[in-house]
Design an enzyme around this catalytic site. Structure first.
Site, PDB file in Angstrom:
ATOM      1  N   ARG A  74     -55.261 -32.164 -18.338  1.00  0.00           N
ATOM      2  CA  ARG A  74     -56.664 -32.572 -18.398  1.00  0.00           C
ATOM      3  C   ARG A  74     -57.183 -33.134 -17.076  1.00  0.00           C
ATOM      4  O   ARG A  74     -58.386 -33.382 -16.948  1.00  0.00           O
ATOM      5  CB  ARG A  74     -56.866 -33.590 -19.520  1.00  0.00           C
ATOM      6  CG  ARG A  74     -56.766 -32.982 -20.928  1.00  0.00           C
ATOM      7  CD  ARG A  74     -57.104 -34.018 -22.004  1.00  0.00           C
ATOM      8  NE  ARG A  74     -57.247 -33.403 -23.314  1.00  0.00           N
ATOM      9  CZ  ARG A  74     -56.283 -33.294 -24.215  1.00  0.00           C
ATOM     10  NH1 ARG A  74     -55.058 -33.724 -23.913  1.00  0.00           N
ATOM     11  NH2 ARG A  74     -56.510 -32.753 -25.403  1.00  0.00           N
TER      12      ARG A  74
ATOM     13  N   HIS B  30     -44.434 -30.219 -16.566  1.00  0.00           N
ATOM     14  CA  HIS B  30     -43.750 -29.231 -17.403  1.00  0.00           C
ATOM     15  C   HIS B  30     -42.579 -28.601 -16.645  1.00  0.00           C
ATOM     16  O   HIS B  30     -41.507 -28.368 -17.215  1.00  0.00           O
ATOM     17  CB  HIS B  30     -44.726 -28.128 -17.827  1.00  0.00           C
ATOM     18  CG  HIS B  30     -45.868 -28.607 -18.654  1.00  0.00           C
ATOM     19  ND1 HIS B  30     -47.168 -28.601 -18.192  1.00  0.00           N
ATOM     20  CD2 HIS B  30     -45.923 -29.111 -19.915  1.00  0.00           C
ATOM     21  CE1 HIS B  30     -47.960 -29.067 -19.133  1.00  0.00           C
ATOM     22  NE2 HIS B  30     -47.239 -29.393 -20.186  1.00  0.00           N
TER      23      HIS B  30
END
Length: 276
Positions: free
Chosen positions: A182, A33
Site C-alpha cells: 500500500r 515478500h
C-alpha cells in the site's frame, strides 16, 4: 516455475514432496515478500507462492477494488526468487460454496480488529483454505502484520494444523518505512511523513529502556504521530503473542500503531522484551 489455478493440479504436483515452504500473499510483491521467499527457498525442497486478493478480509469501505495488482511483475519476482509453483486461484476456486467460515473468538478486539470488524475472520478463513490446499511443511509470515501472525499461530494450535509457522522480520526502506504494497498509494508529502512512524516506535523503545512507564510511553508516541492531514487509528500495547492486556508477568510486549493518511492506512510495530 509453474503457474496453476487448479487445486487438483497443485495437489498432484505436491504429492510426495519431502518439504514444502508456503508463502500466501495478495500480490503486488515487494522486498518483504522476497525475504520470505528467500528463507523458504533455503529451508524447503519445494516453494509455493499463492497470490489471491481475498475479498472476505476487506470491509465495505476499504480498498478491494483498487488494491494494487501487477501480475507480470509478480511473476518475474517469484521466478527470480526460485518459486516452484505459483498458485493463482480465482474467487470461484477459493469460495466454491461459501457455506462455512472461520470465526475469531479472541485477539481481534484490539489493534486492527477494532477498526476492521470481520477482517481477521476473512484472513483466517482464506489461510485455512490455503493450508488445506497446499498442506505445507512450513508457512512464512512477516512480523509487520504481527496481530495477523499471532492469530494464525493460534488457529494452527487450536485446529491442530500440521504446519510450522515461521515468523520473519519486518523489511524496511532505507529511511525506516516498513515495506508494504500500500505504500504505492502515498503522495510525495505523505511518503516524506511516513518514516516518522518507525521513528516514533524507536523513541518508544528508548523510553521503555530508560524505565518510563508504559502508559506514558504510549501518550508520548501518540503525541509524536500527529502528522498534518493524518489521523491516528491506534497506538496500543498488548502482550505477545496472546494479544491480551500487558501486566507485570508479560515478557514480550507488542507496541503497535496505525496511522490513516489521506491516501493509505499504514501500520507498524515493534516487539519489546522486558529485561532484554
Amino acid at each position: 516455475m509453474k503457474i496453476m489455478q487448479s487445486v487438483t493440479q497443485l495437489r498432484e504436483a505436491l504429492a510426495g514432496q519431502t518439504s514444502v515452504g508456503f508463502i500466501p500473499t495478495m500480490g503486488f510483491l515487494h522486498e518483504g515478500h522476497a525475504s520470505l521467499l528467500e528463507q523458504a527457498r533455503q529451508e524447503n525442497d519445494i516453494v509455493v507462492l499463492s497470490i489471491f486478493v481475498n475479498p472476505t478480509q476487506f470491509g465495505p469501505n476499504e480498498d478491494l477494488d483498487r488494491y494494487p495488482r501487477d501480475e507480470q511483475r509478480d511473476q518475474q519476482l517469484a521466478q527470480a526468487a526460485g518459486v516452484d509453483y505459483l498458485f493463482y486461484p480465482t474467487n470461484d476456486v477459493m469460495y466454491p460454496l461459501d457455506m462455512a467460515r472461520v470465526t475469531v473468538r479472541s485477539g481481534d478486539d484490539v489493534l486492527c480488529g477494532t477498526s476492521r470488524p470481520g477482517h481477521f475472520d476473512g484472513v483466517l478463513t482464506v489461510v485455512s483454505k490455503l493450508f488445506n490446499i497446499v498442506q505445507p511443511t512450513r508457512a512464512y509470515f512477516g512480523l509487520k502484520d504481527a496481530q495477523q501472525l499471532a492469530l494464525i499461530e493460534g488457529y494452527v494450535t487450536d485446529y491442530f494444523v500440521p504446519v510450522e509457522i515461521k515468523r520473519c522480520p519486518i523489511i524496511r526502506e532505507a529511511d525506516g518505512l516498513a515495506k508494504s504494497s500500500r505504500n504505492v498509494y502515498l503522495s510525495e508529502t505523505e511518503r516524506k511523513q511516513a518514516p516518522g512512524i518507525q521513528q516514533a516506535l524507536q523513541q518508544a523503545k528508548q523510553a521503555l529502556d530508560a524505565g518510563t512507564p508504559l502508559e506514558t510511553v504510549l501518550e508520548q508516541t501518540r503525541a509524536s504521530l500527529h502528522f498534518e492531514g493524518t489521523t491516528i487509528d491506534y497506538v496500543e500495547a498488548v502482550a505477545y503473542p496472546t494479544l491480551g492486556p500487558v501486566d507485570a508477568t508479560t515478557d514480550t510486549i507488542l507496541l503497535a500503531v496505525a496511522v490513516q493518511f489521506e491516501s493509505a492506512r499504514l501500520i507498524d510495530n515493534l516487539l519489546y522484551t522486558r529485561g532484554a
